[in-house]
Design an enzyme around this catalytic site. Structure first.
Site, PDB file in Angstrom:
ATOM      1  N   LYS A  33       0.810  -1.213   0.000  1.00  0.00           N
ATOM      2  CA  LYS A  33       0.000   0.000   0.000  1.00  0.00           C
ATOM      3  C   LYS A  33       0.850   1.274   0.000  1.00  0.00           C
ATOM      4  O   LYS A  33       0.650   2.153  -0.841  1.00  0.00           O
ATOM      5  CB  LYS A  33      -0.880  -0.040   1.256  1.00  0.00           C
ATOM      6  CG  LYS A  33      -1.679   1.184   1.493  1.00  0.00           C
ATOM      7  CD  LYS A  33      -2.194   1.172   2.914  1.00  0.00           C
ATOM      8  CE  LYS A  33      -1.039   1.417   3.873  1.00  0.00           C
ATOM      9  NZ  LYS A  33      -1.482   1.798   5.224  1.00  0.00           N
ATOM     10  N   THR A  34       1.787   1.353   0.927  1.00  0.00           N
ATOM     11  CA  THR A  34       2.611   2.555   1.036  1.00  0.00           C
ATOM     12  C   THR A  34       3.448   2.749  -0.218  1.00  0.00           C
ATOM     13  O   THR A  34       3.655   3.858  -0.680  1.00  0.00           O
ATOM     14  CB  THR A  34       3.521   2.470   2.275  1.00  0.00           C
ATOM     15  OG1 THR A  34       2.720   2.111   3.394  1.00  0.00           O
ATOM     16  CG2 THR A  34       4.182   3.799   2.557  1.00  0.00           C
ATOM     17  N   ASP A 217      -4.145   8.245   3.102  1.00  0.00           N
ATOM     18  CA  ASP A 217      -3.757   6.915   3.577  1.00  0.00           C
ATOM     19  C   ASP A 217      -4.762   6.452   4.630  1.00  0.00           C
ATOM     20  O   ASP A 217      -5.378   7.279   5.300  1.00  0.00           O
ATOM     21  CB  ASP A 217      -2.350   7.037   4.192  1.00  0.00           C
ATOM     22  CG  ASP A 217      -1.736   5.687   4.457  1.00  0.00           C
ATOM     23  OD1 ASP A 217      -2.216   4.693   3.877  1.00  0.00           O
ATOM     24  OD2 ASP A 217      -0.765   5.625   5.237  1.00  0.00           O
ATOM     25  N   GLU A 218      -4.934   5.161   4.786  1.00  0.00           N
ATOM     26  CA  GLU A 218      -5.829   4.606   5.817  1.00  0.00           C
ATOM     27  C   GLU A 218      -7.207   5.273   5.781  1.00  0.00           C
ATOM     28  O   GLU A 218      -7.738   5.692   6.805  1.00  0.00           O
ATOM     29  CB  GLU A 218      -5.217   4.780   7.221  1.00  0.00           C
ATOM     30  CG  GLU A 218      -3.809   4.230   7.373  1.00  0.00           C
ATOM     31  CD  GLU A 218      -3.771   2.734   7.604  1.00  0.00           C
ATOM     32  OE1 GLU A 218      -4.804   2.049   7.370  1.00  0.00           O
ATOM     33  OE2 GLU A 218      -2.706   2.235   8.010  1.00  0.00           O
ATOM     34  N   GLN A 252      -9.705  -3.695   7.634  1.00  0.00           N
ATOM     35  CA  GLN A 252      -8.813  -3.310   8.739  1.00  0.00           C
ATOM     36  C   GLN A 252      -9.323  -2.081   9.476  1.00  0.00           C
ATOM     37  O   GLN A 252      -8.557  -1.349  10.100  1.00  0.00           O
ATOM     38  CB  GLN A 252      -7.401  -3.053   8.218  1.00  0.00           C
ATOM     39  CG  GLN A 252      -6.715  -4.321   7.759  1.00  0.00           C
ATOM     40  CD  GLN A 252      -5.245  -4.091   7.473  1.00  0.00           C
ATOM     41  OE1 GLN A 252      -4.445  -3.886   8.373  1.00  0.00           O
ATOM     42  NE2 GLN A 252      -4.878  -4.118   6.203  1.00  0.00           N
ATOM     43  N   ARG A 634      -0.502  -9.996  10.641  1.00  0.00           N
ATOM     44  CA  ARG A 634       0.790  -9.442  11.049  1.00  0.00           C
ATOM     45  C   ARG A 634       1.912 -10.444  10.824  1.00  0.00           C
ATOM     46  O   ARG A 634       3.080 -10.085  10.767  1.00  0.00           O
ATOM     47  CB  ARG A 634       0.803  -9.053  12.538  1.00  0.00           C
ATOM     48  CG  ARG A 634      -0.111  -7.922  12.970  1.00  0.00           C
ATOM     49  CD  ARG A 634      -0.056  -6.732  12.094  1.00  0.00           C
ATOM     50  NE  ARG A 634      -1.078  -6.787  11.046  1.00  0.00           N
ATOM     51  CZ  ARG A 634      -1.065  -6.035   9.954  1.00  0.00           C
ATOM     52  NH1 ARG A 634      -0.097  -5.188   9.753  1.00  0.00           N
ATOM     53  NH2 ARG A 634      -2.030  -6.143   9.051  1.00  0.00           N
TER      54      ARG A 634
END
Length: 768
Positions: A33-34, A217-218, A252, A634
């Site tokens: 994503k980043t 973002d997010e 998420q 994770r």
DNA sequence: AAAATTCCGATTTTT
DNA sequence: TCGGAATTTT
């Protein structure tokens, strides 16, 4: 350019090179994503589609903003200064500093953190003679913050009963008080900016035209105010705004409790007529079994935008599941497995132990400590939250804005200088009746109170004068000295650490000055620096001059103001982690965004995970499931899950069933390490002796625990698993009475806690 | 003004 | 149970 797009998968490439239109990128965990976000920015600039000044990238945390900046400067040969990359709050701070007059704020307004906000509300309640039993300060604070997060001022709230009307009144009074003091809370930063841009057309249009590309973002974590803020800046409905590129993952979304609204994702899709929806489903992190578990679990949620992670890595190892008889034994098992991992060559920092709530860490920490394994717990006090540091900050705040009452009260008598409760009460009354700050009320005080308070004012003014021509680090040093803080802690037994923290502040200031591009020698008190490059001046049709809130911040803030903002907006690292190789302990929430080779998810029990209070609110269990999804994803290579039959919580032993989430995982991906046939009774008996051994308990303690295995002569035992025709699976928590009068309290998990008459209820033993 | 005592709360957290 | 905050005592 070739380099830039190299090694992107087709979906990533598509996302990065989308035309300048609104887009929604559904980015699964570990899908890069980043990388997509930063490469998109770099690509836009490198292909000449936009200049750095046309970019606005918004994140939630400073960490994310910093990471984006770091990655970008590695990709682009140019200076990243012109780009606006930051948190919602940081960007709002910058806008408000630049347009402080339009926003009706003093130039050196200060930012209240949650602590300051709460203490201010407490003060307000006292001054208003409000019963704090009926209106707990926390409730008032939530009321205010929640409404600000919805974009609502006190005047815009419909109150339906006396209590609400009072809360609205307090909200209004609170805002007045903030305005008098020249302070803003976190939510206010957002709301003020939103109102400023709504009200001020030239400003709004200027920024709408400037930011051709807004990247978020997010996005699933945005609250309603943040969403509307973005809508405004993106010129939604005006035709003149930039393109909004939103990246997020509805699976998420774990921050509903603080106002995040996942619904913003579908709202965005509909309202912005999004034609470009791209799903990033290729996972580069976890092995197959782990991903299978995550996928199957999250499929139990309704209202998803729909996504399924896949990997090229093999199945890998199965998820290891362990049922412990007690929380102590659970901890013991974790440590054994961790030792094995380390023996196999795993690095300690690649082992994470996750839990649902902080209280669970204690037992694990204790066991790790006894075993001599280094560990690091996330989420402690951050640097700028420490008492001594906050004291020092308060002195600095008073030099920049003496009307900040929170800062005044914090240090007026610290170190002690004979200003007691009576004096302060008088002062507060005076301030109240004149409608001014405490600092401004000091001259009205007479007699002894006037003398002692006057002395304090002289101290602050004196330091302010003395440091007028000094650079920030020097100013900080003098303040620490003159305030008497250093001398005070020097006399304390445990003061050495505190002194070290205070001295650290001079370094923090030095670092800040160099990182933020302030001229090294620039006087800390001076406003916008004359020699700094001024922002571009814009004149609108009405001849009103607009100064663009452009970097560097030095053009709009004195170094001291900037440093204080920095301290409030970026609370700093959590404790000195000493950088050593250590096991990582944290809540599932704080693990979001991180990844580890080996992950333990602990305390997987009904009532704990999913948490019991989540079942009461609607959508609560689905949010817990997303939390579990975050926890699972994770792990790169190895995942452990464990739960315990008994657990000490708030001083009481609780008997929980295993989490419902186990039933939602694919069996072939799991490997049960503990025999599942063992009865609770037997396990408890065993647990009793093992725990006694582990905790070095006395005979007395052992006897006490065994006494808990009472039966009431019913044939049933506490801790035993049962099945009821209507309520399903449950665990006996307590047994009262005996013979025909014997009743059992049974925890049926989602069906609730029931008390059943054992001579009537049809119960069956559960052989698991 | 420091020390001792009682009281309260208890999911998750960033800014 | 346990840590912190608030309150009371010395």
């Amino acid at each position: 350019m070739q380099n830039l797009l190299q090694n992107l998968n087709p979906e990533q490439l598509a996302a990065v090179t989308l035309p300048p239109q609104n887009a929604l990128i559904l980015a699964g965990a570990g899908s890069g994503k980043t990388r997509v976000l930063t490469t998109r920015i770099a690509w836009l600039i490198q292909t000449g589609q936009v200049s750095p000044a046309g970019i606005l990238a918004v994140t939630f945390t400073n960490k994310a903003a910093k990471e984006m900046l770091t990655r970008l400067s590695a990709m682009l040969p140019i200076n990243t200064r012109g780009m606006w990359i930051g948190t919602f709050h940081g960007l709002c701070n910058r806008l408000l500093r630049t347009h402080y007059r339009d926003a009706a704020l003093p130039q050196s307004f200060q930012i209240l953190d949650s602590q300051d906000q709460l203490s201010m509300i407490k003060r307000l309640l006292k001054a208003q003679n409000v019963d704090d039993e009926k209106y707990p300060p926390k409730t008032v604070m939530y009321f205010i913050n929640n409404h600000k997060d919805q974009g609502l001022r006190a005047g815009q709230i419909d109150a339906y009963d006396a209590i609400e009307r009072k809360l609205v009144e307090l909200y209004a009074l609170y805002d007045d008080q903030c305005q008098r003091e020249g302070v803003v809370d976190f939510a206010e930063l957002l709301l003020r900016t939103y109102e400023l841009l709504t009200r001020n057309q030239p400003l709004r249009e200027h920024y709408q035209q400037r930011f051709r590309h807004i990247l978020v973002d997010e996005f699933q974590d945005t609250n309603n105010l943040q969403y509307n803020w973005l809508k405004l800046l993106a010129g939604h409905g005006t035709g003149g705004g930039g393109a909004l590129f939103a990246v997020g993952d509805d699976d998420q979304s774990i921050y509903a409790f603080r106002g995040a609204n996942v619904g913003n994702m579908s709202a965005f899709e509909a309202e912005f007529n999004v034609q470009n929806l791209i799903k990033l489903e290729q996972n580069y992190r976890s092995h197959g079994h782990i991903l299978d578990a995550a996928n199957m679990l999250i499929a139990n949620n309704s209202k998803r935008l729909g996504k399924n992670l896949r990997t090229d890595a093999g199945h890998g190892e199965q998820v290891r599941v362990y049922e412990a008889s007690s929380d102590l034994q659970e901890a013991q098992w974790i440590i054994e497995e961790a030792k094995n991992l380390i023996a196999e060559g795993a690095s300690r920092s690649e082992i994470a132990v996750l839990y649902r709530s902080n209280a669970q860490s204690r037992v694990i920490e204790h066991a790790l400590f006894s075993a001599g394994i280094p560990y690091h717990v996330y989420g402690g006090l951050r640097y700028f939250q420490r008492a001594e540091v906050k004291h020092a900050i308060a002195y600095l705040q008073l030099m920049d804005n003496p009307h900040n009452d929170s800062a005044f009260l914090r240090v007026v008598n610290f170190p002690a200088r004979g200003i007691g409760a009576r004096t302060l009460e008088q002062l507060q009354n005076a301030a109240e009746s004149y409608g001014i700050s405490l600092y401004a009320a000091v001259p009205y005080m007479v007699g002894k109170a006037g003398t002692s308070l006057g002395g304090f004012v002289k101290l602050v003014e004196g330091v302010r004068f003395e440091t007028q021509q000094m650079a920030l680090p020097e100013l900080v040093r003098i303040t620490l000295e003159s305030s008497g803080l250093l001398a005070h802690y020097a006399t304390e037994k445990e003061g050495a650490d505190r002194i070290e923290n205070l001295e650290q502040m001079v370094n923090a200031a030095t670092q800040f000055v160099s990182e933020e591009g302030y001229g090294q020698g620039a006087p800390a008190h001076l406003g916008p620096q004359a020699d700094a490059q001024a922002g571009e001046a814009i004149v609108n049709a009405d001849g009103v001059e607009i100064l663009d809130a452009d970097a560097p911040l030095a053009t709009v803030m004195s170094p001291l103001s900037a440093f204080l903002s920095h301290a409030s907006l970026e609370a700093g690292d959590n404790q000195a982690q000493a950088g050593q190789e250590a096991l990582q302990l944290m809540t599932v929430h704080s693990a979001k965004g991180l990844e580890f080779d080996n992950v333990f998810i602990t305390g997987l029990e009904e009532g704990l995970f999913p948490h019991e209070s989540s079942s009461k609110e609607d959508g609560g269990v689905e949010e817990e499931r997303r939390l579990m999804y975050v926890a699972i994803t994770r792990a790169r290579k190895r995942l452990y899950m464990c739960f315990s039959q008994t657990r000490m919580l708030h001083g009481q032993t609780r008997y929980n069933m295993k989490s419902r989430f186990f039933d939602e995982l694919p069996e072939e991906a799991l490997k049960w390490l503990s025999p599942r046939v063992q009865s609770h009774w037997f396990a408890n008996k065993k647990a009793t002796w093992e725990d006694a051994k582990l905790s070095g308990g006395s005979d007395n303690a052992i006897a006490q625990r065994i006494a808990q295995q009472k039966t009431g002569g019913s044939g049933w035992r506490i801790g035993e698993s049962v099945v009821h025709a209507k309520f399903g699976e449950g665990v006996i928590v307590n047994i009262e009475g005996s013979g025909s009068n014997c009743r059992a309290q049974i925890n049926f998990g989602s069906a609730g806690m029931k008390v059943l008459d054992l001579s009537v209820a049809k119960l069956e033993r559960l052989g698991r």
